[in-house]
Design an enzyme around this catalytic site. Structure first.
Site, PDB file in Angstrom:
ATOM      1  N   ILE A 141      72.297  50.796  24.914  1.00 41.41           N
ATOM      2  CA  ILE A 141      70.822  50.795  25.037  1.00 41.41           C
ATOM      3  C   ILE A 141      70.134  51.044  23.704  1.00 41.41           C
ATOM      4  CG2 ILE A 141      70.552  53.263  25.596  1.00 41.41           C
ATOM      5  CD1 ILE A 141      68.478  52.279  27.764  1.00 41.41           C
ATOM      6  N   GLN A 158      81.342  47.099  19.333  1.00 44.06           N
ATOM      7  CA  GLN A 158      81.325  46.975  17.872  1.00 44.06           C
ATOM      8  C   GLN A 158      81.010  45.493  17.680  1.00 44.06           C
ATOM      9  OE1 GLN A 158      81.107  46.143  14.642  1.00 44.06           O
ATOM     10  NE2 GLN A 158      83.202  45.388  14.730  1.00 44.06           N
ATOM     11  N   SER A 190      79.972  36.293  24.314  1.00 48.64           N
ATOM     12  CA  SER A 190      79.409  35.792  23.055  1.00 48.64           C
ATOM     13  C   SER A 190      79.861  34.382  22.717  1.00 48.64           C
ATOM     14  CB  SER A 190      79.853  36.735  21.933  1.00 48.64           C
ATOM     15  OG  SER A 190      79.600  36.158  20.674  1.00 48.64           O
ATOM     16  N   GLU A 217      80.631  33.595  19.917  1.00 52.29           N
ATOM     17  CA  GLU A 217      81.716  33.789  18.949  1.00 52.29           C
ATOM     18  C   GLU A 217      83.078  33.463  19.595  1.00 52.29           C
ATOM     19  OE1 GLU A 217      81.229  34.484  15.755  1.00 52.29           O
ATOM     20  OE2 GLU A 217      83.244  34.997  15.103  1.00 52.29           O
ATOM     21  N   TYR A 239      86.679  40.386  16.544  1.00 55.49           N
ATOM     22  CA  TYR A 239      85.560  40.544  17.484  1.00 55.49           C
ATOM     23  C   TYR A 239      85.591  39.428  18.532  1.00 55.49           C
ATOM     24  CZ  TYR A 239      80.736  40.105  19.184  1.00 55.49           C
ATOM     25  OH  TYR A 239      79.619  39.963  19.975  1.00 55.49           O
TER      26      TYR A 239
HETATM   27  P1  NAP Z   1      73.982  45.985  18.515  1.00 54.35           P
HETATM   28  O1  NAP Z   1      72.551  46.029  18.074  1.00 54.35           O
HETATM   29  O2  NAP Z   1      75.051  46.112  17.505  1.00 54.35           O
HETATM   30  O3  NAP Z   1      74.159  47.150  19.613  1.00 54.35           O
HETATM   31  C1  NAP Z   1      75.423  47.549  20.037  1.00 54.35           C
HETATM   32  C2  NAP Z   1      75.270  48.774  20.906  1.00 54.35           C
HETATM   33  O4  NAP Z   1      76.574  49.225  21.311  1.00 54.35           O
HETATM   34  C3  NAP Z   1      74.611  49.979  20.198  1.00 54.35           C
HETATM   35  O5  NAP Z   1      73.789  50.640  21.125  1.00 54.35           O
HETATM   36  C4  NAP Z   1      75.810  50.830  19.832  1.00 54.35           C
HETATM   37  O6  NAP Z   1      75.496  52.201  19.688  1.00 54.35           O
HETATM   38  C5  NAP Z   1      76.672  50.629  21.074  1.00 54.35           C
HETATM   39  N1  NAP Z   1      78.064  50.997  20.892  1.00 54.35           N
HETATM   40  C6  NAP Z   1      78.925  50.604  19.915  1.00 54.35           C
HETATM   41  N2  NAP Z   1      80.142  51.134  20.107  1.00 54.35           N
HETATM   42  C7  NAP Z   1      80.066  51.884  21.236  1.00 54.35           C
HETATM   43  C8  NAP Z   1      80.987  52.685  21.957  1.00 54.35           C
HETATM   44  N3  NAP Z   1      82.244  52.832  21.562  1.00 54.35           N
HETATM   45  N4  NAP Z   1      80.555  53.306  23.074  1.00 54.35           N
HETATM   46  C9  NAP Z   1      79.274  53.181  23.495  1.00 54.35           C
HETATM   47  N5  NAP Z   1      78.346  52.448  22.849  1.00 54.35           N
HETATM   48  C10 NAP Z   1      78.742  51.801  21.729  1.00 54.35           C
HETATM   49  O7  NAP Z   1      74.270  44.642  19.338  1.00 54.35           O
HETATM   50  P2  NAP Z   1      73.237  43.643  20.056  1.00 54.35           P
HETATM   51  O8  NAP Z   1      72.876  42.578  19.092  1.00 54.35           O
HETATM   52  O9  NAP Z   1      72.193  44.424  20.746  1.00 54.35           O
HETATM   53  O10 NAP Z   1      74.205  42.950  21.127  1.00 54.35           O
HETATM   54  C11 NAP Z   1      74.390  43.507  22.426  1.00 54.35           C
HETATM   55  C12 NAP Z   1      75.691  42.993  22.997  1.00 54.35           C
HETATM   56  O11 NAP Z   1      75.657  41.572  23.062  1.00 54.35           O
HETATM   57  C13 NAP Z   1      76.922  43.339  22.195  1.00 54.35           C
HETATM   58  O12 NAP Z   1      77.996  43.522  23.098  1.00 54.35           O
HETATM   59  C14 NAP Z   1      77.173  42.106  21.350  1.00 54.35           C
HETATM   60  O13 NAP Z   1      78.533  42.015  20.989  1.00 54.35           O
HETATM   61  C15 NAP Z   1      76.752  41.021  22.329  1.00 54.35           C
HETATM   62  N6  NAP Z   1      76.243  39.780  21.756  1.00 54.35           N
HETATM   63  C16 NAP Z   1      75.253  39.819  20.827  1.00 54.35           C
HETATM   64  C17 NAP Z   1      74.748  38.627  20.326  1.00 54.35           C
HETATM   65  C18 NAP Z   1      73.641  38.614  19.316  1.00 54.35           C
HETATM   66  O14 NAP Z   1      73.424  37.554  18.703  1.00 54.35           O
HETATM   67  N7  NAP Z   1      72.893  39.702  19.160  1.00 54.35           N
HETATM   68  C19 NAP Z   1      75.272  37.402  20.786  1.00 54.35           C
HETATM   69  C20 NAP Z   1      76.279  37.422  21.748  1.00 54.35           C
HETATM   70  C21 NAP Z   1      76.747  38.620  22.245  1.00 54.35           C
HETATM   71  P3  NAP Z   1      74.903  52.774  18.268  1.00 54.35           P
HETATM   72  O15 NAP Z   1      73.442  52.450  18.283  1.00 54.35           O
HETATM   73  O16 NAP Z   1      75.202  54.212  18.342  1.00 54.35           O
HETATM   74  O17 NAP Z   1      75.640  52.050  17.182  1.00 54.35           O
HETATM   75  O1  G4F Z   2      74.467  37.264  11.195  1.00 55.58           O
HETATM   76  P1  G4F Z   2      75.939  37.204  11.263  1.00 55.58           P
HETATM   77  O2  G4F Z   2      76.691  38.390  10.787  1.00 55.58           O
HETATM   78  O3  G4F Z   2      76.285  36.826  12.772  1.00 55.58           O
HETATM   79  P2  G4F Z   2      77.595  36.225  13.478  1.00 55.58           P
HETATM   80  O4  G4F Z   2      78.798  36.417  12.656  1.00 55.58           O
HETATM   81  O5  G4F Z   2      77.272  34.825  13.878  1.00 55.58           O
HETATM   82  O6  G4F Z   2      77.722  37.152  14.766  1.00 55.58           O
HETATM   83  C1  G4F Z   2      76.585  37.451  15.576  1.00 55.58           C
HETATM   84  O7  G4F Z   2      76.469  36.463  16.564  1.00 55.58           O
HETATM   85  C2  G4F Z   2      77.526  36.439  17.537  1.00 55.58           C
HETATM   86  C3  G4F Z   2      77.205  35.312  18.518  1.00 55.58           C
HETATM   87  O8  G4F Z   2      77.792  34.116  18.066  1.00 55.58           O
HETATM   88  C4  G4F Z   2      77.558  37.777  18.234  1.00 55.58           C
HETATM   89  F1  G4F Z   2      78.486  37.752  19.219  1.00 55.58           F
HETATM   90  C5  G4F Z   2      77.865  38.856  17.220  1.00 55.58           C
HETATM   91  O9  G4F Z   2      77.852  40.123  17.889  1.00 55.58           O
HETATM   92  C6  G4F Z   2      76.771  38.843  16.165  1.00 55.58           C
HETATM   93  O10 G4F Z   2      75.573  39.242  16.770  1.00 55.58           O
HETATM   94  O11 G4F Z   2      76.464  35.932  10.409  1.00 55.58           O
HETATM   95  C7  G4F Z   2      75.967  34.640  10.659  1.00 55.58           C
HETATM   96  C8  G4F Z   2      76.505  33.697   9.581  1.00 55.58           C
HETATM   97  C9  G4F Z   2      78.018  33.771   9.387  1.00 55.58           C
HETATM   98  O12 G4F Z   2      78.528  32.472   9.281  1.00 55.58           O
HETATM   99  C10 G4F Z   2      78.200  34.491   8.053  1.00 55.58           C
HETATM  100  O13 G4F Z   2      79.372  34.122   7.337  1.00 55.58           O
HETATM  101  O14 G4F Z   2      75.945  34.088   8.315  1.00 55.58           O
HETATM  102  C11 G4F Z   2      76.947  34.037   7.326  1.00 55.58           C
HETATM  103  N1  G4F Z   2      76.567  34.920   6.220  1.00 55.58           N
HETATM  104  C12 G4F Z   2      76.362  34.509   4.927  1.00 55.58           C
HETATM  105  N2  G4F Z   2      76.061  35.557   4.156  1.00 55.58           N
HETATM  106  C13 G4F Z   2      76.386  36.244   6.270  1.00 55.58           C
HETATM  107  C14 G4F Z   2      76.065  36.656   4.972  1.00 55.58           C
HETATM  108  N3  G4F Z   2      76.464  37.116   7.306  1.00 55.58           N
HETATM  109  C15 G4F Z   2      76.191  38.425   7.047  1.00 55.58           C
HETATM  110  N4  G4F Z   2      76.238  39.313   8.079  1.00 55.58           N
HETATM  111  N5  G4F Z   2      75.894  38.879   5.774  1.00 55.58           N
HETATM  112  C16 G4F Z   2      75.808  38.019   4.704  1.00 55.58           C
HETATM  113  O15 G4F Z   2      75.537  38.449   3.572  1.00 55.58           O
END
Ligand code: NAP
Ligand code: G4F
Length: 346
Positions: A10, A89, A131, A133, A154
């Protein structure tokens, strides 16, 4: 009777938007928060009320997905109608540095939660944050039947979590769904994900408090949507007659360079004057191209996105400029970069 939801993760980007959505729908929301030596609730502080307040509808509990007995205990106490498992994570680059922790939280944490639901026998509905991913190297467009080929610890952990969710649905009849969400961003995005890093840098460079932005692979393509819209799809998935899995995406693709250009152009800067390559931001294996086909979500859930990458880049850059103007302590981008001692590049 209002419904009760339990939300793991959350304090994260999605958790905060989902909590807002559920509270607006009159839910009682219970959130699981990791204990940390610093406060990690800045994204939900605006929603919180003292629990003694009779109007309070958001309640926070310490807990961790690595702690099975605590999860079972919380389920017993809260007796939720709906469970949203957003905790993970979630950083792909970090998962190469911490593969075991990533598997423990992101993969096994899902089993712990599902097993606790099964053992307590609660008739709750379960949402798993799957995801794009997971598709990894499989070419786009990706949809619900596209084979998985994860490219990171991941991604592998999320494939496990996806299948254990389906397994509990098939084996035990749990109402359990996978939302396969493509990248979604917002001003609340973690500061080391590329969109937020770029939007923050564009604003800081414009304000004269930063000069250079170091990035890795600019060629990767992503399907970037707006997080505030994506949580609506999560909720809709748990309101259907039968559990199923859904892709949630915009169906449009942009490169990292496109996103950089949008953010910098929005503040009248030429990105080429400021962006430098740093190989530390490359990953051992990259996901080159993600574009989702969310036609099933549109057809069954009636869900459609309205915000696409260029608009997202502008709204995120505007939010960073606004935060800088107000010296907002809630956003890390207002803190001078050298003051943030990050252990490893992301
Ligand atoms: P986020 O901002 O990184 O939030 C992750 C949350 O998980 C945070 O509240 C974190 O707590 C908590 N957490 C991490 N490790 C934990 C543990 N061991 N026990 C309990 N809580 C833990 O991620 P988000 O972008 O909101 O994404 C939400 C979910 O959707 C994640 O599962 C992510 O992998 C998935 N997802 C995200 C995207 C995207 O583009 N954003 C796309 C596809 C799937 P802290 O605040 O304490 O770190
Ligand atoms: O923003 P990113 O770190 O997101 P990524 O790897 O796509 O993962 C996110 O999306 C996933 C859904 O497909 C989620 F499941 C996951 O939890 C997360 O939210 O990187 C996006 C792209 C990558 O190709 C990376 O190589 O940006 C490229 N990139 C280039 N320079 C960078 C950077 N990414 C990061 N984080 N930092 C850089 O400096």
């Amino acid at each position: 009777m209002s419904k009760t939801a339990l939300v793991t993760g959350i304090t994260g980007q999605d958790g905060s938007y989902l909590a807002e959505l559920l509270l607006s729908k009159d839910y009682v929301v219970h959130g699981v928060v990791r204990r940390a030596s610093t406060f990690n609730t800045c994204r939900i502080d605006h929603l919180y009320r003292d629990p003694h307040d009779p109007e309070a509808r958001l309640f926070l509990h310490y807990g961790d997905l690595t702690d099975a007995s605590r999860i079972a205990c919380l389920l017993e106490r809260v007796k939720p109608d709906e469970v949203y498992n957003l905790a993970a994570q979630s950083h792909v680059r970090v998962s190469f540095d911490e593969p075991e922790f990533t598997a423990n939280t992101t993969a096994l944490g899902t089993t712990r939660l599902l097993e606790a639901i099964r053992m307590t026998g609660l008739p709750c509905r379960y949402y798993q944050a799957s995801s794009s991913e997971m598709f990894g190297a499989t070419p786009p467009p990706q949809h619900e039947l596209t084979p998985f080929h994860p490219r990171s610890p991941y991604g592998v952990a999320k494939v496990y979590a996806y299948w254990i969710t389906r397994n509990y649905r098939e084996a035990y009849g749990l109402y359990a769904v996978n939302g396969i969400l493509f990248n979604h961003e917002s001003p609340r995005r973690g500061p080391t994900f590329v969109t937020r890093k770029v939007a923050a840098a564009a604003a800081r460079i414009k304000a004269g408090v930063q000069d250079t932005l170091y990035l890795g692979n600019l060629d990767a393509r992503r399907d970037w949507g707006y997080a505030a819209e994506y949580v609506e799809a999560m909720w809709l998935m748990l309101q259907q007659a039968a559990p199923d899995d859904y892709v949630v995406a915009t169906g449009t693709s942009h490169s990292v360079q496109d996103f950089v250009e949008c953010c910098f152009a929005h503040v009248d800067l030429d990105w080429r004057d400021h962006v430098r390559f740093d190989e530390r931001y490359l990953r051992p294996a990259e996901v080159d191209d993600l574009v989702g086909d969310a036609s099933k979500a549109a057809r069954v859930l009636g869900w459609e996105p309205t915000v696409h990458a260029p608009e997202l880049a502008r709204l995120m850059t505007d939010a960073e400029l606004e935060a800088l103007r107000h010296g907002d302590p809630g956003t890390l981008s207002a803190v001078p970069a050298p003051a943030r001692h990050q252990p490893a590049p992301h």
